[in-house]
Design an enzyme around this catalytic site. Structure first.
Site: not given
Length: 715
Positions: A426, A134
């Site tokens: 998450d 990223d």
């Protein structure tokens, strides 16, 4: 003889800690007695008495969340030797590795994780490893290319000699090879030299990266970390689909543009899901952080036992392996190894609707990520075969789904994929899955599946905990709140309480900070908030019971008294600094003043030993971050109040029953002992000292607090 197809591939065993249940119940009774005492003591009602009541009410509720979560622990046992008897073909699995910053996350760490995945004891033509960068770093791409060359030697070596630990930096911790097999010794030395050469190659100064920008690297020209097109490169393709060769290895850097939302790690995971869906489209996906290497090469088989079991296929969405650590500091000075947490609360969650999704070390069912609910499951059989696809040709089409505008007008991030709306994507994604009625299972083979390095040092650890606390509160104050999941979804009530336990990471710090401020307030104003009569027996019994209870947990787990004390101390320091700052961050977000940001946790170069003995490594470090301001202020408040008490600067109390007593003083001293790292930091210099700017701000807030306390007396 039983039919192998009818045998379960895994079993769950529930068990009880009877002594824990007794002590849990006793502590709850004491908390309720303390609340009852507060309520019936009408004559003592005052502002600080009321604040104490509210805080203790929250502590009681928190304890209910805790004991509900850990009262039904379960153990999962898998039977991988039955797997091939139950399915005709092992299913393909896509492996995801995420990294975002080549400075905070050194490439050597990421490469060891990738190499350990490539060397899994699983048919290589059924695996494909996708590395999401990223940060769009040519250094990561270069390191992957060099690592793939090394992997062509490393993977056969591991499989030939059945090497257990397949991350080279951990395997070569030992300087000597002590076997009598000359062939193996020769191979071992050759592998070690090759790995050392690889390490030197990829330990490139990021400032020298422009010299790499030629040939295959020209796509990185004129790119910036937050402004670049999609880059997908096939590092290695298993064209012949050889079973014992190397899995596919693919580099991905999704498109990013300034002022365009990219949704942090959740956005990267969704791109990985879409790109892999077009290239290999494995029915199962494993995602790991860049620092979590494979410690058990058979972990895929263990996870498949859970996901392919006849019952698991219809009920289990994901199999989560716990985060466990290597190169730990002696006695856990930062309280971040989570040994007790995993042992009791992890097992407790396994006995409910399932463990939370932890963001790493997790095997997902692709169709669940695509939005499938248990009611939609159809029995499609257990025949799996690798996709007959040309990886290189599929890249062009895959590039389109990695563009930043692809998700506009779709359900990605809302109903499909990793869910947006929290920097703890998450937990939010796992909660969304559980709300649909899915279960999850804890996968704990022996040896442990994955190992990583726990963050060390004050700033790194605090930044991580602040992110967690902030993310939990984002979830609570959103439409994804667990309360709605229980009322309108299929989240079980006990699982709701479990999610409230983890949401409490954001709320509990407020109660702790308020409670800690009561001590200096009462000492400065010569008043009391702890009982003065027989009622004092309740908090004394509560504190003693809790201390003994937690100490026994650590001793039973083979840990030392010092480790227990370090964790007790950090259970105050971490929430009241990182957690409280997380609460303030969410408050500012709700007021529309600022927004949350995703702070990447710094990954340290791994140590060569399992337990680090360096005393300097266990010393707390500080920086100018505001995350240390609450703790510094609280410490200065305690010191100031004791100074006022010892030198007789308190006002005269209305009567002896209302004056500050010994109990408040002892609690204040305990708080100072708990904040010993901060006390040392007041007098240290450099990174081990609290910056003078933080001390100055803390002193100013302390003076303001004392002034306000004095004002209440005069009024």
């Amino acid at each position: 003889m039983a039919n192998p197809n009818s045998l379960p591939l895994y079993e769950k065993y529930w068990y009880k800690h009877n002594y824990k249940r007794v002590l849990d119940s006793f502590i709850l009774i004491l908390l309720l007695l303390l609340l009852g005492y507060r309520i019936i003591s009408i004559n003592n009602y005052s502002f600080h008495w009321f604040v104490a009541l509210i805080c203790e009410l929250w502590f009681t509720l928190s304890w209910v969340f805790t004991i509900s979560t850990q009262w039904n622990p379960a153990l999962i046992k898998t039977y991988p030797h039955l797997l091939l008897q139950s399915v005709q073909e092992l299913p393909p699995v896509d492996l995801f590795v995420t990294t975002a910053d080549d400075e905070l996350e050194p490439p050597i760490i990421t490469m060891n994780t990738v190499l350990s995945l490539l060397a899994l004891d699983y048919p290589s033509h059924k695996l494909a490893c996708y590395v999401s960068d990223d940060g769009c770093s040519p250094l990561i791409f270069y390191a992957l290319q060099e690592s793939s060359k090394f992997a062509k030697h490393w993977v056969p070596f591991c499989k030939k000699y059945k090497i257990q630990v397949r991350a080279p930096f951990r395997y070569f911790c030992d300087d000597e090879c002590t076997t009598n097999n000359e062939e193996f010794n020769h191979e071992w030395l050759r592998m070690k030299r090759m790995y050392e050469n690889l390490s030197h190659k990829i330990e490139v100064d990021p400032k020298s990266i422009p010299s790499l920008l030629e040939g295959e690297f020209d796509v990185f020209s004129n790119t910036q970390r937050t402004n670049h097109p999609t880059i997908i490169k096939v590092i290695w393709e298993n064209k012949e689909m050889v079973e014992d060769g190397l899995p596919h290895l693919i580099y991905i850097s999704r498109e990013k543009r300034p002022k365009q939302p990219h949704h942090f790690k959740a956005g990267a995971m969704n791109v990985l899901t879409r790109v892999s869906g077009l290239i290999t489209n494995a029915p199962f996906m494993l995602n790991v952080d860049c620092d979590m290497f494979v410690n058990n090469p058979n972990i895929v088989q263990h996870a498949m036992c859970i996901l392919l079991d006849s019952k698991g296929e219809k009920e289990v969405a994901f199999a989560q392996c716990p985060q466990q650590f290597y190169a730990t500091l002696k006695d856990d000075p930062f309280g971040n190894q989570m040994t007790i947490l995993l042992k009791y609360l992890g097992a407790g969650l396994a006995g409910l609707q399932g463990i939370f999704y932890g963001g790493t070390n997790c095997f997902h069912r692709r169709k669940v990520i695509y939005g499938l609910s248990p009611d939609d499951v159809e029995n499609e059989g257990r025949i799996y075969s690798p996709n007959d696809i040309n990886v290189t040709k599929a890249v062009e089409e895959a590039t389109q789904v990695a563009c930043y505008g692809y998700e506009y007008g779709t359900g990605w991030g809302k109903q499909v994929g990793w869910i947006y709306g929290s920097i703890t994507e998450d937990v939010l994604t796992g909660l969304t899955i559980h709300k649909k009625g899915w279960r999850s299972e804890l996968c704990t083979p022996d040896p442990v599946a994955f190992r990583g390095c726990a963050p060390i040092g004050g700033p790194t650890s605090m930044a991580q905990h602040k992110r967690w606390a902030t993310g939990m509160l984002e979830i609570f104050f959103s439409k994804h709140c667990p309360i709605f999941g229980t009322i309108f979804g299929k989240l079980s009530f006990r699982q709701f309480l479990a999610y409230m336990w983890i949401m409490n990471w954001g709320f509990n710090p407020v109660a702790l900070v308020c409670y800690s401020c009561l001590l200096p307030y009462c000492i400065i104003t010569n008043s009391n908030f702890l009982p003065k009569d027989w009622g004092i027996c309740i908090p004394i019994a509560l504190i003693v019971t809790y201390m003994v209870y937690t100490l026994v947990e650590y001793l039973i787990s083979g840990m030392t008294i010092r480790a227990w004390w370090n964790n007790q101390r950090m259970s105050l320091i971490t929430p009241m600094n990182a957690g409280f700052c997380g609460f303030i961050t969410i408050l500012l977000k709700l007021l529309g003043i600022s927004n949350t940001i995703f702070d990447i946790t710094k990954k340290d170069i791994p140590s060569s030993s399992d337990e680090v003995q360096d005393k300097d490594a266990s010393r707390h470090t500080f920086d100018k971050s505001l995350v240390f301001l609450p703790g510094t202020t609280i410490l200065l408040l305690q010191l100031t109040s004791i100074f006022i008490k010892l030198f007789g600067f308190q006002p005269q109390g209305l009567s002896e029953n209302y004056e500050c007593g010994v109990a408040e003083m002892l609690c204040s001293v305990y708080w100072i002992m708990s904040y010993w790292p901060f006390l040392r930091g007041l007098f240290e210099r450099g990174k081990y000292g609290i910056p003078f700017s933080t001390i100055r701000k803390g002193a100013a807030m302390t003076c303001l607090f004392v002034f306000l306390c004095r004002s209440t007396i005069s009024s």
